[in-house]
Design a protein around this motif. Structure first.
Motif, short mmCIF file in Angstrom:
data_model
loop_
_atom_site.label_atom_id
_atom_site.label_comp_id
_atom_site.label_asym_id
_atom_site.label_seq_id
_atom_site.Cartn_x
_atom_site.Cartn_y
_atom_site.Cartn_z
N ARG A 31 0.83 -1.21 0.00
CA ARG A 31 0.00 0.00 0.00
C ARG A 31 0.86 1.25 0.00
O ARG A 31 0.47 2.29 -0.51
N GLU A 116 -0.69 6.87 4.33
CA GLU A 116 -1.63 6.35 3.34
C GLU A 116 -1.72 4.84 3.41
O GLU A 116 -2.78 4.26 3.24
N PRO A 120 -6.07 3.29 4.39
CA PRO A 120 -7.09 3.10 3.35
C PRO A 120 -8.39 2.52 3.83
O PRO A 120 -9.46 2.94 3.40
N ALA A 124 -12.07 4.13 3.72
CA ALA A 124 -13.09 3.43 2.95
C ALA A 124 -14.39 3.30 3.72
O ALA A 124 -15.46 3.18 3.13
N PHE A 138 -6.01 -1.44 -4.91
CA PHE A 138 -4.91 -0.58 -4.52
C PHE A 138 -3.73 -1.38 -4.00
O PHE A 138 -2.68 -0.83 -3.72
N SER A 159 -10.36 8.71 -9.58
CA SER A 159 -10.87 8.69 -8.21
C SER A 159 -9.71 8.91 -7.24
O SER A 159 -8.54 8.94 -7.64
N SER A 161 -8.41 6.93 -4.88
CA SER A 161 -7.47 5.82 -4.81
C SER A 161 -6.68 5.69 -6.11
O SER A 161 -5.48 5.40 -6.10
N GLU A 162 -7.36 5.91 -7.24
CA GLU A 162 -6.66 5.85 -8.53
C GLU A 162 -5.61 6.95 -8.63
O GLU A 162 -4.52 6.74 -9.14
N LEU A 165 -2.56 5.96 -6.73
CA LEU A 165 -1.81 4.91 -7.42
C LEU A 165 -1.08 5.47 -8.64
O LEU A 165 0.09 5.15 -8.89
#
Length: 404
Positions: A31, A116, A120, A124, A138, A159, A161-162, A165
């Motif tokens: 992560r 981070e 997560p 969430a 993720f 988004s 999370s995207e 990444l």
């Protein structure tokens, strides 16, 4: 980390807790962007069985087999300390594997990658579940189609999370910079001047006979960079990601040479980010830059900001060698006459002026806005930077623009 302490919360290997805890720690590392695969985890288990569960030996063994990049070392140590220091925290972190788990990680100051990685699941719980279409894992267990979709996705459409990444992936994108012949020389095969000390050294090895005279050739240095990043509201989603990309791509460890890079953010004023870019860690750079920029997501007065650059930082331009990268969508609210005057000065006193424009993602885009029109007129080239694919093609685009 307590000296000589034992990792009690690891439990007994005979009960299976060791493997579970190592697996959970491996997921937390992933992560945080640390490259950990199944082969490394298997090697980690073997290493732990060999060194035992004394804390120092345990940490050193895991670090030796799980950390492959220098920039991940401090992240690993902070995560290890957070994961194994407090059994209660460790249990909560392990509970992240369960969808309904409660997780309240210690909010103490940590690197953003560590925070981070620990947060997560907590985040969430407060947001709706992601839609099935376009779902991204993720934990980096992505399919090739997911990766291809992210490569072409606009940074502004990602988004949360995207976005995180993609920011990690952007740090891995190389940016080979054009080189120029510097004044300093080094021994080489195609030089234009004899290297007499080298010739004497060779003669001493052959009984005093000068059989060959080596040559001196000019060193090849990357072009000095002057980067100007628009941090106004319309560029908010691009600015942080592009700063992270440029910091990692132009770092000495990635270019193999020291690159002179002067970086400024501009919105309603000018902010010097060059000291922040001297930091080795990209997360630390982003933290320092975030504190330094006081007009983030505000308006854009590009002409006034360039005037500040001319008045206070003109020496940052190294003549005609400086490659100026101006990252903006060109939506300026200042006076067009001032912008035209300052862009003209920048063009005359620098080398190539390249406009990196995320609005080129729109087919049929035309720079009709006042600021965009002036930028288009003054810049030597315009390059798109709105997704990972464009970042990966940036080096070739820069080279093509410099040849024009």
């Amino acid at each position: 980390m307590a000296q000589g302490a034992t990792i009690s919360q690891l439990g007994d290997a005979r009960t299976g807790k060791l493997a579970d805890n190592l697996s959970g720690f491996g997921r937390t590392l992933r992560r945080a962007g640390v490259r950990v695969d199944a082969a490394r985890m298997a090697l980690a288990q073997q290493a732990v069985m060999l060194v035992g569960l004394q804390r120092e030996d345990f940490c050193a063994a895991l670090e030796a087999v799980l950390v492959s990049r220098e920039q991940d070392r401090l992240v690993f140590r902070e995560l290890f300390d957070a994961y194994f220091k407090n059994p209660n925290v460790a249990q909560k972190l392990l509970a992240q594997m369960l969808p309904s788990a409660e997780s309240k990680a210690d909010p103490a100051k940590r690197r953003p990658r560590v925070s981070e990685a620990l947060a997560p699941v907590r985040a969430a719980r407060n947001v709706p579940p992601p839609r099935e279409e376009g779902k991204v894992d993720f934990d980096a267990a992505m399919t090739a189609s997911d990766l291809q979709r992210l490569r072409q996705a606009d940074f502004n459409q990602l988004s949360a999370s995207e976005y995180l990444l993609v920011e990690r992936l952007a740090r891995e994108v190389p940016l080979p910079l054009p080189h120029y012949a510097a004044r300093r020389t080094r021994p080489g095969a195609r030089g234009h001047r004899p290297h007499w000390p080298g010739a004497m050294h060779l003669a001493a090895r052959s009984g005093g006979e000068v059989l060959r005279v080596p040559l001196l050739q000019r060193r090849q240095q990357p072009l000095p960079l002057l980067v100007l990043v628009d941090v106004s509201g319309s560029m908010e989603r691009y600015a942080r990601l592009l700063l992270a990309f440029l910091h990692a791509a132009t770092a000495p460890r990635n270019t193999g040479a020291s690159v002179r890079r002067d970086v400024f953010a501009f919105g309603t004023g000018l902010t010097d980010l060059t000291p922040a870019f001297r930091l080795a860690d990209t997360d630390a750079m982003l933290q320092v830059a975030s504190r330094a920029i006081n007009d983030f997501a505000g308006g854009t007065r590009m002409g006034d900001s360039l005037a500040q650059l001319r008045q206070h930082h003109a020496r940052r331009l190294v003549g005609r060698r400086t490659l100026v990268l101006l990252i903006s969508d060109g939506l300026d609210t200042g006076e067009p006459e001032v912008l035209a005057q300052e862009l003209g000065w920048l063009r005359r006193h620098g080398g190539r002026l390249l406009w990196l424009n995320p609005l080129l993602r729109f087919e049929g885009y035309a720079p009709t806005a006042r600021g965009a029109s002036e930028l288009h007129r003054q810049a030597h080239g315009m390059v798109a930077v709105h997704n990972l694919g464009r970042l990966q093609d940036l080096a070739a685009s820069l080279a093509a623009a410099l040849r024009q």
